[in-house]
Enzyme design. Structure first.
Site, PDB file in Angstrom:
ATOM      1  N   ASP A  23      -2.102   2.500 -39.437  1.00  0.00           N
ATOM      2  CA  ASP A  23      -2.788   2.158 -38.197  1.00  0.00           C
ATOM      3  C   ASP A  23      -4.302   2.223 -38.289  1.00  0.00           C
ATOM      4  OD1 ASP A  23      -2.695   5.105 -38.403  1.00  0.00           O
ATOM      5  OD2 ASP A  23      -3.662   5.033 -36.443  1.00  0.00           O
ATOM      6  N   ASP A  73      -4.337   9.058 -49.903  1.00  0.00           N
ATOM      7  CA  ASP A  73      -5.775   8.806 -49.934  1.00  0.00           C
ATOM      8  C   ASP A  73      -6.447  10.005 -50.602  1.00  0.00           C
ATOM      9  OD1 ASP A  73      -8.408   8.250 -49.440  1.00  0.00           O
ATOM     10  OD2 ASP A  73      -8.196   7.924 -47.298  1.00  0.00           O
ATOM     11  N   ARG A  93       0.173  -1.190 -36.797  1.00  0.00           N
ATOM     12  CA  ARG A  93       1.248  -0.694 -37.663  1.00  0.00           C
ATOM     13  C   ARG A  93       2.322  -1.764 -37.878  1.00  0.00           C
ATOM     14  NH1 ARG A  93       0.736   4.976 -38.087  1.00  0.00           N
ATOM     15  NH2 ARG A  93      -0.114   6.026 -36.258  1.00  0.00           N
ATOM     16  N   LYS A 117      -4.506   5.198 -53.265  1.00  0.00           N
ATOM     17  CA  LYS A 117      -5.886   4.716 -53.371  1.00  0.00           C
ATOM     18  C   LYS A 117      -6.512   5.165 -54.684  1.00  0.00           C
ATOM     19  CE  LYS A 117      -7.073   4.175 -48.549  1.00  0.00           C
ATOM     20  NZ  LYS A 117      -7.986   4.540 -47.458  1.00  0.00           N
ATOM     21  N   GLU A 172       6.056   8.560 -48.324  1.00  0.00           N
ATOM     22  CA  GLU A 172       4.745   8.431 -47.698  1.00  0.00           C
ATOM     23  C   GLU A 172       4.286   6.973 -47.729  1.00  0.00           C
ATOM     24  OE1 GLU A 172       2.505   9.258 -45.850  1.00  0.00           O
ATOM     25  OE2 GLU A 172       1.541  11.166 -46.289  1.00  0.00           O
ATOM     26  N   ASP A 173       3.494   6.608 -46.748  1.00  0.00           N
ATOM     27  CA  ASP A 173       2.910   5.277 -46.732  1.00  0.00           C
ATOM     28  C   ASP A 173       1.777   5.166 -47.740  1.00  0.00           C
ATOM     29  OD1 ASP A 173       1.338   7.092 -45.326  1.00  0.00           O
ATOM     30  OD2 ASP A 173       1.113   5.854 -43.539  1.00  0.00           O
TER      31      ASP A 173
END
Ligand code: IMP
Ligand code: MG
Length: 177
Positions: free
Chosen positions: A157, A101, A163, A129, A97-98
């Protein structure tokens, strides 16, 4: 525009961290057939760069989910836009995963993949985060903890743009459009 973007994590820092994560993954998956599952679209850069630091015969698959639309806050709604191509029963699966959150996307994804009975299911995330609700699962390989601000670049994005920035940046003020 880009003059309003402040570098939070540089390309060099990202690469050094991915090298570290790649070394750990290489050690942990010795003798196993690792299947990396990237969560599109955001994870495409982490996936490509992390994989280059893993010295194993890795296989790849991708899923696409959507939780945000064009908004910058989680809607709580997760849609599977593209499922995996292959069965994962009995496989050693690493989700890439990027950013985590609210953790909503991952919670949903891990749950639906666990039902398919992989031999193992772990998670690698470049960014986590701080100060926000955490996912119920352990993040086995994590990159950076960042403040709970909206970030862009390195796969992430804002309304589908930015991106391609080679770094992770924070937007100061309004990007316009
Ligand atoms: P979560 O479900 O709240 O954990 O959010 C997961 C997804 O929302 C990520 O995979 C990203 O695609 C997107 N997202 C979360 N935070 C950000 C951000 O700061 N910038 C851009 N996209 C984000
Ligand atoms: Mg997104």
């Amino acid at each position: 525009m880009l003059d309003k973007v402040k570098v939070l994590i540089s390309a060099e820092e990202i690469d050094a961290k991915l090298a570290e994560m790649g070394r750990a993954i290489t050690e942990d998956y010795q003798g196993k057939e690792l299947l990396m599952v990237g969560v599109l679209k955001g994870a495409f850069m982490v996936m490509a760069d992390l994989a280059r630091h893993i010295e194993l015969p890795v296989e790849f698959d991708f899923m696409a989910v959507s939780s945000y639309g064009a908004a910058t806050k989680s809607s709580g709604v997760v849609r599977i836009l593209k499922d995996l191509d292959e069965e994962i029963a009995g496989r050693d699966v690493l989700i890439v995963e990027d950013i985590i959150d609210s953790g909503l996307t991952l919670r949903y994804l891990m749950k639906s993949l666990r039902v398919r009975q992989p031999a193992s299911l772990e998670l690698a995330a470049l960014l986590v985060k701080d100060g926000v609700e955490r996912p119920p699962t352990d993040i086995k390989y994590e990159g950076f903890h960042i403040p709970p601000e909206f970030v862009i670049g390195y796969g992430l994005d804002y309304a589908e743009k930015y991106r391609n920035l080679p770094y992770v940046g924070v937007v100061e003020g309004d990007l316009g459009e």
